[in-house]
Design an enzyme around this catalytic site. Structure first.
Site, PDB file in Angstrom:
ATOM      1  N   LYS A 162       0.800  -1.230   0.000  1.00  0.00           N
ATOM      2  CA  LYS A 162       0.000   0.000   0.000  1.00  0.00           C
ATOM      3  C   LYS A 162       0.837   1.286   0.000  1.00  0.00           C
ATOM      4  O   LYS A 162       0.426   2.282  -0.583  1.00  0.00           O
ATOM      5  CB  LYS A 162      -0.950   0.010   1.195  1.00  0.00           C
ATOM      6  CG  LYS A 162      -2.132  -0.937   1.063  1.00  0.00           C
ATOM      7  CD  LYS A 162      -2.983  -0.789   2.313  1.00  0.00           C
ATOM      8  CE  LYS A 162      -4.336  -1.418   2.147  1.00  0.00           C
ATOM      9  NZ  LYS A 162      -5.247  -0.995   3.225  1.00  0.00           N
ATOM     10  N   ASP A 172     -10.253   3.583   1.906  1.00  0.00           N
ATOM     11  CA  ASP A 172     -10.546   3.158   3.286  1.00  0.00           C
ATOM     12  C   ASP A 172     -11.291   4.236   4.071  1.00  0.00           C
ATOM     13  O   ASP A 172     -12.165   3.920   4.889  1.00  0.00           O
ATOM     14  CB  ASP A 172      -9.248   2.793   4.023  1.00  0.00           C
ATOM     15  CG  ASP A 172      -8.688   1.448   3.564  1.00  0.00           C
ATOM     16  OD1 ASP A 172      -9.469   0.613   3.073  1.00  0.00           O
ATOM     17  OD2 ASP A 172      -7.472   1.248   3.703  1.00  0.00           O
TER      18      ASP A 172
END
Ligand code: ATR
Length: 287
Positions: free
Chosen positions: A71, A108
């Site tokens: 990520k 997210d």
């Protein structure tokens, strides 16, 4: 699912990737919408991430999700990173544009916000300070979501103070102040708070449980756990006993997938009870 010569492709890149529930999630939406698409697991070693991402447009992929350990590193590879992902410091979604370039984003914060909106509709950013347990990648996404929603004060608790200081240094704004506390102060920190969120791995299957005395937290404050295996953590069970609205971690996982699906396959999708039930059936703890 039938793969044809014109099937649109997307997938999830991780190392390992076999634990990921994202293929089931996107597979559900592909079935539901009837789109000629496929979403596949793509195990890619850390040292190959740049080559793998550069291959996406070459192979005709519409994009991908990213999971551990890619990520942060992927953020440095893509051609564009949106400001939200840059603040969080990680990307979890890449959309390939028609010119073959890679755009990175982080969904997210969106997933957290949408889940909270749905599961605790009475919560407002003005409800009071938000208590955040943890200072990892998930905490960063949650803090950005709360800050952008207008939360004026965030009280962070983390085992490693330095990590919390780094997060506060990166994410505090003139509108959102971030204070840092130790676990010993948790009782005082909960006083007059409007929300409590666990972003640590405590409570996850295989980890120690998170046992908190919630007596100083106002009972109107929702308690959110981003852990989703098990779905009902000890924290959520305790919160339920104290009369708090409770928000489990499955909703965030499902909602964070929506923007990616829309970016790759061109249709917006929803988190329905039928989807939750289908995903729940796949969440039996692996022991
Ligand atoms: P993620 O990206 O999912 O947020 P992470 O970056 O590994 O995962 O962060 C895990 C969080 O859980 C951290 O806040 C970590 O605290 P430290 O920064 O002190 O490591 C917290 N955590 C994990 N195990 C813990 C434990 N046994 N006690 C307290 N905090 C714990």
């Amino acid at each position: 699912m039938k793969i044809t010569g014109t099937t649109r492709l997307a997938g999830i890149i991780g190392w390992p990737v076999s634990h990921s529930r994202s293929p089931l999630l996107h597979g559900f939406w592909l079935d539901e919408t009837g789109i000629d698409g496929a979403y596949v697991p793509l195990p890619v070693k850390p040292e190959h991430i740049e080559r793998a991402l550069r291959a996406l447009p070459v192979l005709g992929f519409r994009g991908c999700n990213l999971t551990v350990p890619h990520k942060q590193t992927a953020l440095a590879v893509v051609d564009r990173v949106d400001p939200l992902a840059r603040r969080i410091g990680a990307i979890n979604t890449i959309v390939v544009t028609p010119d073959g370039s890679l755009g990175g984003t982080n969904t997210d914060a969106f997933g957290f916000r949408e889940n909270l909106r749905e599961a605790a509709p009475q919560w407002k950013p003005s409800s009071g300070p938000a208590v955040i347990l943890g200072a990892g990648g998930a905490a960063r996404a949650v803090i950005v979501a709360l800050s952008d929603a207008g939360t004026a004060e965030i009280r962070m608790i983390n085992r490693t103070r330095k990590r919390a200081e780094a997060v506060a240094g990166d994410l505090a704004t003139p509108q959102t102040r971030i204070t840092i506390h130790s676990w010993e102060e948790v009782s005082a920190v909960q006083r007059q708070a409007g929300l409590l969120v666990n972003t640590t791995s405590l409570g996850m299957v295989g980890e120690p449980p998170l046992i908190l005395d919630l007596s100083s937290l106002p009972s109107s404050a929702p308690v959110v756990d981003i852990v989703y295996i098990p779905l009902e953590t000890e924290l959520l069970a305790a919160a339920r006993r104290h009369g708090h609205p409770v928000v489990d971690g499955l909703g965030m996982l499902l909602h964070q997938g929506r923007p990616g699906f829309e970016g790759w396959f061109g249709e917006s999708v929803q988190v329905t009870e039928r989807l939750r039930t289908a995903m729940l059936a796949t969440l039996a703890p692996v022991r």
